[in-house]
Structure formats: structure tokens, C-alpha cells
Design a protein around this motif. Structure first.
Motif, PDB file in Angstrom:
ATOM      1  N   LYS A  50       4.324   7.686  11.064  1.00  0.00           N
ATOM      2  CA  LYS A  50       3.846   6.823   9.985  1.00  0.00           C
ATOM      3  C   LYS A  50       4.168   5.358  10.303  1.00  0.00           C
ATOM      4  O   LYS A  50       5.186   5.055  10.931  1.00  0.00           O
ATOM      5  CB  LYS A  50       4.507   7.181   8.651  1.00  0.00           C
ATOM      6  CG  LYS A  50       4.277   8.617   8.194  1.00  0.00           C
ATOM      7  CD  LYS A  50       2.824   8.878   7.809  1.00  0.00           C
ATOM      8  CE  LYS A  50       2.645  10.306   7.316  1.00  0.00           C
ATOM      9  NZ  LYS A  50       1.229  10.595   6.985  1.00  0.00           N
ATOM     10  N   CYS A  51       3.298   4.478   9.837  1.00  0.00           N
ATOM     11  CA  CYS A  51       3.572   3.043   9.924  1.00  0.00           C
ATOM     12  C   CYS A  51       4.414   2.656   8.714  1.00  0.00           C
ATOM     13  O   CYS A  51       4.029   2.912   7.577  1.00  0.00           O
ATOM     14  CB  CYS A  51       2.261   2.266   9.949  1.00  0.00           C
ATOM     15  SG  CYS A  51       2.494   0.477   9.984  1.00  0.00           S
ATOM     16  N   LEU A  52       5.554   2.040   8.956  1.00  0.00           N
ATOM     17  CA  LEU A  52       6.496   1.737   7.876  1.00  0.00           C
ATOM     18  C   LEU A  52       6.418   0.291   7.406  1.00  0.00           C
ATOM     19  O   LEU A  52       6.777  -0.006   6.266  1.00  0.00           O
ATOM     20  CB  LEU A  52       7.924   2.048   8.333  1.00  0.00           C
ATOM     21  CG  LEU A  52       8.174   3.491   8.768  1.00  0.00           C
ATOM     22  CD1 LEU A  52       9.587   3.639   9.318  1.00  0.00           C
ATOM     23  CD2 LEU A  52       7.946   4.456   7.620  1.00  0.00           C
ATOM     24  N   PHE A  53       5.982  -0.616   8.275  1.00  0.00           N
ATOM     25  CA  PHE A  53       5.918  -2.035   7.938  1.00  0.00           C
ATOM     26  C   PHE A  53       4.543  -2.608   8.234  1.00  0.00           C
ATOM     27  O   PHE A  53       3.885  -2.214   9.201  1.00  0.00           O
ATOM     28  CB  PHE A  53       6.955  -2.841   8.726  1.00  0.00           C
ATOM     29  CG  PHE A  53       8.381  -2.600   8.317  1.00  0.00           C
ATOM     30  CD1 PHE A  53       8.871  -3.128   7.133  1.00  0.00           C
ATOM     31  CD2 PHE A  53       9.231  -1.860   9.124  1.00  0.00           C
ATOM     32  CE1 PHE A  53      10.192  -2.918   6.764  1.00  0.00           C
ATOM     33  CE2 PHE A  53      10.547  -1.641   8.767  1.00  0.00           C
ATOM     34  CZ  PHE A  53      11.025  -2.170   7.568  1.00  0.00           C
ATOM     35  N   ILE A  54       4.125  -3.544   7.385  1.00  0.00           N
ATOM     36  CA  ILE A  54       2.952  -4.366   7.665  1.00  0.00           C
ATOM     37  C   ILE A  54       3.477  -5.665   8.263  1.00  0.00           C
ATOM     38  O   ILE A  54       4.195  -6.426   7.604  1.00  0.00           O
ATOM     39  CB  ILE A  54       2.148  -4.647   6.383  1.00  0.00           C
ATOM     40  CG1 ILE A  54       1.641  -3.331   5.778  1.00  0.00           C
ATOM     41  CG2 ILE A  54       0.984  -5.590   6.676  1.00  0.00           C
ATOM     42  CD1 ILE A  54       1.000  -3.496   4.418  1.00  0.00           C
ATOM     43  N   ARG A  55       3.152  -5.906   9.534  1.00  0.00           N
ATOM     44  CA  ARG A  55       3.646  -7.102  10.218  1.00  0.00           C
ATOM     45  C   ARG A  55       2.762  -8.294   9.887  1.00  0.00           C
ATOM     46  O   ARG A  55       1.543  -8.265  10.103  1.00  0.00           O
ATOM     47  CB  ARG A  55       3.649  -6.894  11.728  1.00  0.00           C
ATOM     48  CG  ARG A  55       4.895  -6.208  12.283  1.00  0.00           C
ATOM     49  CD  ARG A  55       4.881  -4.715  12.084  1.00  0.00           C
ATOM     50  NE  ARG A  55       5.954  -4.048  12.841  1.00  0.00           N
ATOM     51  CZ  ARG A  55       6.214  -2.759  12.756  1.00  0.00           C
ATOM     52  NH1 ARG A  55       5.496  -1.976  11.941  1.00  0.00           N
ATOM     53  NH2 ARG A  55       7.198  -2.234  13.466  1.00  0.00           N
ATOM     54  N   GLU A  56       3.377  -9.351   9.370  1.00  0.00           N
ATOM     55  CA  GLU A  56       2.699 -10.596   9.080  1.00  0.00           C
ATOM     56  C   GLU A  56       3.350 -11.704   9.895  1.00  0.00           C
ATOM     57  O   GLU A  56       4.442 -11.507  10.448  1.00  0.00           O
ATOM     58  CB  GLU A  56       2.758 -10.903   7.582  1.00  0.00           C
ATOM     59  CG  GLU A  56       2.026  -9.848   6.745  1.00  0.00           C
ATOM     60  CD  GLU A  56       2.113 -10.108   5.253  1.00  0.00           C
ATOM     61  OE1 GLU A  56       2.988 -10.908   4.840  1.00  0.00           O
ATOM     62  OE2 GLU A  56       1.308  -9.523   4.504  1.00  0.00           O
ATOM     63  N   PRO A  57       2.736 -12.888  10.005  1.00  0.00           N
ATOM     64  CA  PRO A  57       3.276 -13.934  10.881  1.00  0.00           C
ATOM     65  C   PRO A  57       4.730 -14.294  10.627  1.00  0.00           C
ATOM     66  O   PRO A  57       5.494 -14.503  11.562  1.00  0.00           O
ATOM     67  CB  PRO A  57       2.351 -15.134  10.604  1.00  0.00           C
ATOM     68  CG  PRO A  57       1.057 -14.505  10.185  1.00  0.00           C
ATOM     69  CD  PRO A  57       1.437 -13.265   9.417  1.00  0.00           C
ATOM     70  N   ARG A  58       5.131 -14.370   9.342  1.00  0.00           N
ATOM     71  CA  ARG A  58       6.489 -14.828   9.045  1.00  0.00           C
ATOM     72  C   ARG A  58       7.347 -13.814   8.310  1.00  0.00           C
ATOM     73  O   ARG A  58       8.490 -14.107   7.970  1.00  0.00           O
ATOM     74  CB  ARG A  58       6.426 -16.111   8.221  1.00  0.00           C
ATOM     75  CG  ARG A  58       5.711 -17.239   8.941  1.00  0.00           C
ATOM     76  CD  ARG A  58       5.966 -18.565   8.292  1.00  0.00           C
ATOM     77  NE  ARG A  58       5.336 -19.640   9.017  1.00  0.00           N
ATOM     78  CZ  ARG A  58       5.505 -20.930   8.769  1.00  0.00           C
ATOM     79  NH1 ARG A  58       6.331 -21.287   7.785  1.00  0.00           N
ATOM     80  NH2 ARG A  58       4.894 -21.856   9.469  1.00  0.00           N
ATOM     81  N   GLN A  59       6.805 -12.657   8.060  1.00  0.00           N
ATOM     82  CA  GLN A  59       7.584 -11.644   7.352  1.00  0.00           C
ATOM     83  C   GLN A  59       6.973 -10.267   7.586  1.00  0.00           C
ATOM     84  O   GLN A  59       5.897 -10.143   8.178  1.00  0.00           O
ATOM     85  CB  GLN A  59       7.606 -11.935   5.850  1.00  0.00           C
ATOM     86  CG  GLN A  59       6.239 -11.817   5.184  1.00  0.00           C
ATOM     87  CD  GLN A  59       6.309 -11.982   3.678  1.00  0.00           C
ATOM     88  OE1 GLN A  59       7.374 -12.172   3.120  1.00  0.00           O
ATOM     89  NE2 GLN A  59       5.169 -11.902   3.025  1.00  0.00           N
ATOM     90  N   VAL A  60       7.684  -9.267   7.138  1.00  0.00           N
ATOM     91  CA  VAL A  60       7.162  -7.898   7.170  1.00  0.00           C
ATOM     92  C   VAL A  60       7.233  -7.332   5.757  1.00  0.00           C
ATOM     93  O   VAL A  60       8.123  -7.686   4.975  1.00  0.00           O
ATOM     94  CB  VAL A  60       7.954  -7.001   8.141  1.00  0.00           C
ATOM     95  CG1 VAL A  60       7.747  -7.429   9.574  1.00  0.00           C
ATOM     96  CG2 VAL A  60       9.431  -6.978   7.799  1.00  0.00           C
ATOM     97  N   ARG A  61       6.276  -6.482   5.423  1.00  0.00           N
ATOM     98  CA  ARG A  61       6.240  -5.821   4.123  1.00  0.00           C
ATOM     99  C   ARG A  61       6.178  -4.321   4.324  1.00  0.00           C
ATOM    100  O   ARG A  61       5.608  -3.830   5.300  1.00  0.00           O
ATOM    101  CB  ARG A  61       5.022  -6.275   3.315  1.00  0.00           C
ATOM    102  CG  ARG A  61       5.060  -7.726   2.898  1.00  0.00           C
ATOM    103  CD  ARG A  61       3.907  -8.074   1.955  1.00  0.00           C
ATOM    104  NE  ARG A  61       2.614  -8.009   2.624  1.00  0.00           N
ATOM    105  CZ  ARG A  61       1.679  -7.085   2.394  1.00  0.00           C
ATOM    106  NH1 ARG A  61       1.911  -6.116   1.508  1.00  0.00           N
ATOM    107  NH2 ARG A  61       0.530  -7.096   3.028  1.00  0.00           N
ATOM    108  N   LEU A  62       6.767  -3.599   3.394  1.00  0.00           N
ATOM    109  CA  LEU A  62       6.763  -2.144   3.479  1.00  0.00           C
ATOM    110  C   LEU A  62       5.391  -1.580   3.153  1.00  0.00           C
ATOM    111  O   LEU A  62       4.712  -2.058   2.239  1.00  0.00           O
ATOM    112  CB  LEU A  62       7.795  -1.549   2.506  1.00  0.00           C
ATOM    113  CG  LEU A  62       9.263  -1.732   2.865  1.00  0.00           C
ATOM    114  CD1 LEU A  62      10.138  -1.315   1.692  1.00  0.00           C
ATOM    115  CD2 LEU A  62       9.627  -0.932   4.107  1.00  0.00           C
TER     116      LEU A  62
END
Length: 288
Positions: A50-62
Motif C-alpha cells: 500500500k502507498c502510505l504517503f502522498i509526496r508533495e514538494p514541501r510536505q507529505v500527507r497520509l
């Protein structure tokens, strides 16, 4: 096919990233490099599929799966700490008394006491539910060892250690109309209650007409008044459940946040151990 086991160190890393929002911030918490954390999470995601994090430029979200794992991770880490503490902590015997208000006594303390009993089965815990004034008097008289007391946000000289903070919000019945009445009917506790003092202060400052329609020393009484649509009341957000709801966009003034302080008569092994469990419970609640 063998089910992969979850490693506690990886779970600590996962929780740290979830709470910090960045791999760099979490790396400082767990004392590892961001690249090492990235490798741990990549392996964890591969193990779970499973993918646990959404990677964004300056942060990650669950992701939704990450949110589910966060709850499991916190519980597994807490259980691991309890297990280790059970075997490594010195055997304690005796009696310890703690005073609390009814909202904390019914909402948070049961889990705290269950954890404490598993770690120290030979210790008798005496819980006394009462007002702030009553419990502080019992503490000073030596009848209690610790007390959890509510503190209003305007108080600067706080007795004890602040272990929790939460905003008070306006609450009423889901399909009710009490908030539309003039003067505003309010359910509060008796004189001396921090919630009452904070609420009446903001109503007076806003020059909003109100009347105290219901008084009760316990939250259950305020809740009954709201369920019957007799009044609205200041309530912690964590206590709101159907048929009650938060009242928003109705012109009611913002109340502010209250704090819970842990006050102790003295320090010994018993009180230190119980205080540690209380702090841990509120820390988990603050992060959830």
C-alpha cells in the motif's frame, strides 16, 4: 505465504513522519538521516502493498491506508512500551489517590487506569470525582496524591503541570433551535468552573443577551439540557457526539481554549508512575 511483521523502529519512523509532515523534520526526531527514513518507508510500503504517503514538494500527507496504519502504529508502540515497563519497572505496592472532573473521569481515565493496572497490578488507585475546589482541598489535606484540574485560558499562574489543551466550542442539539432564542439560553456549571467563567466573559464582551437556563456540576447535566434543546453549552470538541453538534456561523463569540493541569501533593514512586501514564494518555489524545 508468511505475513510480514511490523518492526517497532519502522513504526516509530512512520509515526514521526506523520506528525512532522516532512522526512527532514522526522529525521531530527528519530536521529536518522532523511534518506534512511525514506528507505524504511519504501520497504514498509512494499511489505504492506500500500502507498502510505502522498509526496508533495514541501510536505507529505497520509493516504487513507496511512491514516489506518497510524492508529495501529500508535497502539502497537504503546503496547510495546507497556510490556517492557511491566518487566523492567520495579514492583510497586500501595495506594494512590487521584481527583478529577466527571468529563475526564469518564472519557480518559478509564484507559489510563487500565494501562496502569497492567503495569502495576499491586497498586490500588482511588479515583475521586469532584469540582476543582473540592479536589484541590482534598489534595492539600492529604486525601489525594494527584488532581486533574481545569484551567481557563486567561489564568497565567497555573498550579501544576499543563498536560492537555483543547478549544471550547458552542454545542447544541442537531435539529434544535435553542441557539436562535433571545436571550441565549446557556447551560453551565456552578460558580468556580473555568468553562463557565470563560463563556460568560466572552458573552459579556460581545454584549450578547443571554440567560443561565441550566446549571449542573457535571457535564452529563449540561448534555441533558442540550439534548432536550433547553440550552446551548460550552463543550470540548472531543466530547461532542450525536444527537449533539457544534454550532457554527450563528454569530456566537469564540470562547477560547481551556487547559488541564496535573497537580501533585508530592513525589514518590507511586505518584511518579501514575503521572507518567496520565501524561502519556493526554499526549496521545493531543496528537490524535
Amino acid at each position: 505465504m508468511a505475513i510480514p511483521l511490523l518492526d517497532n523502529e519502522v513504526l516509530r519512523t512512520f509515526v514521526a513522519i506523520s506528525e512532522c509532515g516532512t522526512f527532514t523534520g522526522a529525521a531530527k526526531v528519530v536521529h536518522r538521516t532523511p534518506s534512511a527514513l525514506s528507505m524504511q518507508i519504501k520497504q514498509l510500503e512494499q511489505n504492506l502493498g500500500k502507498c502510505l504517503f502522498i509526496r508533495e514538494p514541501r510536505q507529505v500527507r497520509l493516504t487513507a491506508e496511512g491514516e489506518a496504519l497510524l492508529d495501529y502504529s500508535r497502539r502497537l508502540l504503546r503496547l510495546n512500551e507497556e510490556a517492557v515497563q511491566y518487566f523492567l519497572s520495579p514492583t510497586l505496592e500501595g495506594k494512590v489517590g487521584i481527583g478529577t472532573s466527571d468529563d475526564v473521569g469518564t472519557r480518559i481515565l478509564p484507559e489510563v487506569l487500565a494501562q496502569f493496572a497492567r503495569s502495576y497490578p499491586a497498586v490500588l488507585v482511588n479515583v475521586v470525582v469532584g469540582s476543582i475546589k473540592q479536589n484541590l482541598a482534598r489534595l492539600d489535606a492529604g486525601e489525594l496524591d494527584l488532581a486533574l484540574v481545569t484551567v481557563a485560558d486567561e489564568v497565567r499562574d497555573i498550579r501544576g503541570e499543563v498536560v492537555y489543551e483543547e478549544p471550547l466550542i458552542w454545542v447544541g442539539r442537531e435539529d434544535g433551535s435553542a441557539f436562535l432564542r433571545t436571550p441565549l439560553p446557556v447551560a453551565v456549571a456552578h460558580e468556580g468552573c473555568s468553562w463557565r467563567r470563560m463563556t460568560l466573559r466572552v458573552l459579556d464582551s460581545a454584549a450578547m443577551p443571554y440567560r443561565i437556563a441550566y446549571t449542573c456540576e457535571h457535564c452529563s447535566g449540561q448534555e441533558a439540557a442540550m439534548v432536550a434543546d433547553l440550552a446551548v453549552a460550552p463543550f470540548p470538541k472531543s466530547l461532542v457526539r450525536p444527537p449533539l453538534k457544534e454550532i457554527v456561523n450563528q454569530g456566537l463569540p469564540e470562547i477560547g481554549s481551556y487547559q488541564l493541569a496535573l497537580v501533585r501533593k508530592g513525589s514518590n514512586e507511586l505518584t511518579d508512575a501514575l503521572a507518567l501514564h496520565v501524561r502519556g494518555a493526554f499526549r496521545s489524545l493531543q496528537k490524535s
